[in-house]
Design a protein around this motif. Structure first.
Motif, PDB file in Angstrom:
ATOM      1  N   GLU A  54      15.823 -34.422   8.957  1.00 27.69           N
ATOM      2  CA  GLU A  54      16.203 -33.106   8.447  1.00 27.69           C
ATOM      3  C   GLU A  54      17.705 -32.877   8.576  1.00 27.69           C
ATOM      4  OE1 GLU A  54      12.080 -30.679   9.568  1.00 27.69           O
ATOM      5  OE2 GLU A  54      13.787 -30.720  10.967  1.00 27.69           O
ATOM      6  N   ARG A  55      18.253 -33.241   9.714  1.00 30.42           N
ATOM      7  CA  ARG A  55      19.675 -33.000   9.954  1.00 30.42           C
ATOM      8  C   ARG A  55      20.550 -33.900   9.097  1.00 30.42           C
ATOM      9  NH1 ARG A  55      20.912 -34.502  14.889  1.00 30.42           N
ATOM     10  NH2 ARG A  55      18.857 -35.276  15.480  1.00 30.42           N
ATOM     11  N   LEU A  56      20.122 -35.143   8.906  1.00 31.10           N
ATOM     12  CA  LEU A  56      20.887 -36.052   8.063  1.00 31.10           C
ATOM     13  C   LEU A  56      20.917 -35.537   6.623  1.00 31.10           C
ATOM     14  CD1 LEU A  56      22.452 -38.695   7.847  1.00 31.10           C
ATOM     15  CD2 LEU A  56      20.293 -39.875   7.410  1.00 31.10           C
ATOM     16  N   GLY A  57      19.756 -35.111   6.128  1.00 34.71           N
ATOM     17  CA  GLY A  57      19.703 -34.567   4.780  1.00 34.71           C
ATOM     18  C   GLY A  57      20.528 -33.303   4.637  1.00 34.71           C
ATOM     19  N   SER A 115      14.653 -31.980  -1.014  1.00 35.16           N
ATOM     20  CA  SER A 115      14.619 -30.620  -1.533  1.00 35.16           C
ATOM     21  C   SER A 115      15.741 -29.816  -0.887  1.00 35.16           C
ATOM     22  CB  SER A 115      13.262 -29.943  -1.230  1.00 35.16           C
ATOM     23  OG  SER A 115      12.224 -30.632  -1.859  1.00 35.16           O
ATOM     24  N   VAL A 116      16.618 -29.268  -1.704  1.00 33.65           N
ATOM     25  CA  VAL A 116      17.762 -28.542  -1.144  1.00 33.65           C
ATOM     26  C   VAL A 116      17.274 -27.259  -0.499  1.00 33.65           C
ATOM     27  CG1 VAL A 116      19.316 -29.483  -2.879  1.00 33.65           C
ATOM     28  CG2 VAL A 116      18.210 -27.295  -3.304  1.00 33.65           C
ATOM     29  N   PRO A 117      17.963 -26.819   0.561  1.00 34.43           N
ATOM     30  CA  PRO A 117      17.550 -25.586   1.233  1.00 34.43           C
ATOM     31  C   PRO A 117      17.679 -24.383   0.308  1.00 34.43           C
ATOM     32  CG  PRO A 117      19.129 -26.851   2.564  1.00 34.43           C
ATOM     33  CD  PRO A 117      19.111 -27.463   1.202  1.00 34.43           C
ATOM     34  N   ARG A 131      22.573 -29.199  14.972  1.00 34.49           N
ATOM     35  CA  ARG A 131      21.475 -28.237  15.020  1.00 34.49           C
ATOM     36  C   ARG A 131      20.196 -28.873  15.558  1.00 34.49           C
ATOM     37  NH1 ARG A 131      21.864 -25.369   9.035  1.00 34.49           N
ATOM     38  NH2 ARG A 131      23.836 -24.261   9.362  1.00 34.49           N
ATOM     39  N   ASP A 132      19.220 -28.012  15.862  1.00 36.63           N
ATOM     40  CA  ASP A 132      17.896 -28.511  16.238  1.00 36.63           C
ATOM     41  C   ASP A 132      17.194 -29.062  15.004  1.00 36.63           C
ATOM     42  OD1 ASP A 132      18.284 -27.687  18.855  1.00 36.63           O
ATOM     43  OD2 ASP A 132      17.411 -25.701  18.493  1.00 36.63           O
ATOM     44  N   GLY A 133      16.178 -29.874  15.234  1.00 32.50           N
ATOM     45  CA  GLY A 133      15.422 -30.435  14.124  1.00 32.50           C
ATOM     46  C   GLY A 133      15.406 -31.940  14.177  1.00 32.50           C
ATOM     47  N   SER A 134      14.603 -32.534  13.313  1.00 33.56           N
ATOM     48  CA  SER A 134      14.492 -33.990  13.285  1.00 33.56           C
ATOM     49  C   SER A 134      15.776 -34.605  12.739  1.00 33.56           C
ATOM     50  CB  SER A 134      13.319 -34.404  12.394  1.00 33.56           C
ATOM     51  OG  SER A 134      13.602 -34.125  11.029  1.00 33.56           O
ATOM     52  N   ALA A 135      15.962 -35.883  13.036  1.00 33.79           N
ATOM     53  CA  ALA A 135      17.141 -36.591  12.534  1.00 33.79           C
ATOM     54  C   ALA A 135      17.118 -36.633  11.013  1.00 33.79           C
ATOM     55  CB  ALA A 135      17.184 -38.005  13.114  1.00 33.79           C
TER      56      ALA A 135
END
Length: 219
Positions: free
Chosen positions: A97-100, A215-217, A91-95
């Motif tokens: 954010e995506r790793l988490g 923080s979980v989505p 997905r788009d987004g920072s590494a």
């Protein structure tokens, strides 16, 4: 009438035996459902045949042994989980954010389907089944490795051995989930999210140095 035509007309027709529908997907689903209910050890071939609605002999024609069937269950189930995590990673987004998000997705799915996840992660199994599980571990690690490498390239993460860090994340997730996955008592969503968040916070701190809790989505 030619001799060749006479031979064709007088030759008995051979009846072609058509194979029935492929039972492989049906068998795998039945086996997977049983593993999700009772685990690898308690899943018996007779139970799989009964759940699939086929004769035991038919089952053994597809899978000569329980070990071979369980290997396929691991492969199919594990690939599904890897595909889900890989989809998050792309997905788009920072590494960061995506790793988490990728780690949280794995942990959250495991805690919601804990009996099957425990079988894929920690249940004692035959060596050949364990080998199939290790392939799953490596595939999952490659997903995390890709995100970490992207984070290093963008300057989000400090320089590090991306493969080693990815292996540590997989190990942390698996070991961190063993106890809750072994617990037969259902946990509520808040408990699941709290535990998953704690594991992922630890992983992200190791990779990025960030001290912020994960923080979980929102669902």
């Amino acid at each position: 009438m030619s001799t060749e035509t006479e031979l064709l007309l007088n030759t008995p027709r051979v009846r072609i035996r058509r194979r029935g529908a492929d039972k492989h997907p049906l068998i795998l689903k039945a086996a997977r459902d049983l593993v999700a209910d009772v685990g690898f050890r308690e899943t018996q071939m007779s139970s799989v045949a009964e759940a699939a609605g086929i004769a035991i002999g038919t089952l053994y024609r597809y899978f000569p042994s329980k070990t071979e069937l369980m290997i396929d269950v691991v492969k199919v189930t594990a690939q599904r989980e890897v595909d889900v995590v890989a989809g998050i990673a792309m997905r788009d987004g920072s590494a960061h954010e995506r790793l988490g998000a990728a780690a949280w997705t794995f942990a959250n799915r495991a805690l919601r389907g804990r009996r099957l996840a425990h079988a894929l992660v920690a249940e004692p199994v035959e060596p050949d089944v364990e080998a199939a599980r290790l392939v799953y571990h490596r595939a999952l690690s490659r997903v995390f490795k890709t995100i970490i490498e992207q984070g290093i390239a963008s300057g989000e993460f400090p320089a590090q051995d991306a493969a080693a860090s990815a292996d540590c994340i997989v190990g942390c997730l698996f070991e961190g989930l063993v106890t809750p996955l072994s617990n037969d008592v259902s946990a509520d969503v808040a408990q699941i999210n709290t535990h998953a968040s704690a594991i992922i916070t630890f992983c992200l701190r190791g990779v990025s140095g960030s001290q912020a809790p994960y923080s979980v989505p929102t669902q």
